[in-house]
Design a protein around this motif. Structure first.
Motif, PDB file in Angstrom:
ATOM      1  N   PRO A   1     -14.750 -46.925  34.422  1.00  0.00           N
ATOM      2  CA  PRO A   1     -13.583 -46.182  34.921  1.00  0.00           C
ATOM      3  C   PRO A   1     -13.019 -46.838  36.184  1.00  0.00           C
ATOM      4  N   ALA A   2     -11.747 -46.655  36.397  1.00  0.00           N
ATOM      5  CA  ALA A   2     -11.099 -47.196  37.595  1.00  0.00           C
ATOM      6  C   ALA A   2     -11.737 -46.589  38.847  1.00  0.00           C
ATOM      7  N   PRO A   3     -11.878 -47.382  39.908  1.00  0.00           N
ATOM      8  CA  PRO A   3     -12.483 -46.869  41.145  1.00  0.00           C
ATOM      9  C   PRO A   3     -11.750 -45.665  41.729  1.00  0.00           C
ATOM     10  N   SER A   4     -10.466 -45.528  41.432  1.00  0.00           N
ATOM     11  CA  SER A   4      -9.685 -44.425  41.986  1.00  0.00           C
ATOM     12  C   SER A   4      -9.958 -43.091  41.282  1.00  0.00           C
ATOM     13  N   LEU A   5     -10.593 -43.123  40.111  1.00  0.00           N
ATOM     14  CA  LEU A   5     -10.886 -41.880  39.392  1.00  0.00           C
ATOM     15  C   LEU A   5     -12.078 -41.175  40.027  1.00  0.00           C
ATOM     16  N   PRO A   6     -12.031 -39.843  40.118  1.00  0.00           N
ATOM     17  CA  PRO A   6     -13.120 -39.105  40.773  1.00  0.00           C
ATOM     18  C   PRO A   6     -14.384 -38.986  39.924  1.00  0.00           C
ATOM     19  N   GLY A   7     -14.335 -39.260  38.644  1.00  0.00           N
ATOM     20  CA  GLY A   7     -15.512 -39.114  37.791  1.00  0.00           C
ATOM     21  C   GLY A   7     -15.406 -40.028  36.591  1.00  0.00           C
TER      22      GLY A   7
END
Length: 147
Positions: free
Chosen positions: A111-117
Motif C-alpha cells: 500500500p502507498a505510504p500515505s494510506l493509514p492501513g
C-alpha cells in the motif's frame, strides 16, 4: 453463527485438522478487540518453546496482523490456531466476516505510504507463505514459517 461465538474457546474449528499426519498443536484461542494483546503474548510464549527469537518475533507480528484484520474486517472476533508440522510453524486465523473481495490479489501489492492501513496481509505475505480460503461465510488465512 454469531460473531461472539468465534471467541468461545469451545467453538469447533472451521477446518479439519492440519494437513500433516502428526501436527503438534501449540495453541487454539478465540479473540476479539479486547484481548489482542493476550493473543500476541500466547503466540510468543508457545512459539518460544521451539523457535529462534527471530522466528518468534516474526510469527507474533504475523499473528497480530492477521488477528487485527479479523477484528477490523471480519466481524469483530476470530479464532487463532498455532501448530508445528513438516518442519514449519503454522498460524491460522479464521473469522466469520463477509470474505475477501479479491483473495488472489489481497496483500500482494504494498500500500502507498500515505494510506493509514492496508498493510496486514502484505506484511504477512512478505514474512511467510500464505494460504487464503474465503467465502461469504468467512475467511481462514494460514501463514507458514519454516523453522
Amino acid at each position: 453463527m454469531a460473531t461472539a461465538d468465534l471467541a468461545d474457546p469451545d467453538r469447533p474449528l472451521r477446518q479439519e485438522a492440519p494437513a500433516a499426519e502428526h501436527p503438534e498443536i501449540l495453541l487454539e484461542q478465540g479473540f476479539n478487540d479486547d484481548n489482542l494483546y493476550g493473543v500476541r503474548a500466547a503466540v510468543a510464549a508457545h512459539a518460544a518453546t521451539l523457535a529462534t527469537e527471530r522466528a518468534v518475533d516474526t510469527i507474533v507480528l504475523i499473528a497480530h496482523e492477521l488477528a487485527s484484520n479479523a477484528v477490523r474486517h471480519g466481524g469483530g472476533a476470530g479464532r487463532l490456531r498455532l501448530w508445528v508440522a513438516d518442519g514449519a510453524l503454522h498460524c491460522e486465523v479464521s473469522d466469520d466476516g463477509a470474505g475477501l473481495e479479491n483473495p488472489a490479489g489481497a496483500g500482494h501489492s504494498r500500500p502507498a505510504p500515505s494510506l493509514p492501513g492496508g498493510r496486514g496481509l502484505w506484511i504477512a505475505r512478505q514474512l511467510s507463505e500464505l494460504h487464503v480460503v474465503t467465502s461469504p461465510a468467512g475467511t481462514t488465512i494460514t501463514a507458514t514459517l519454516p523453522l
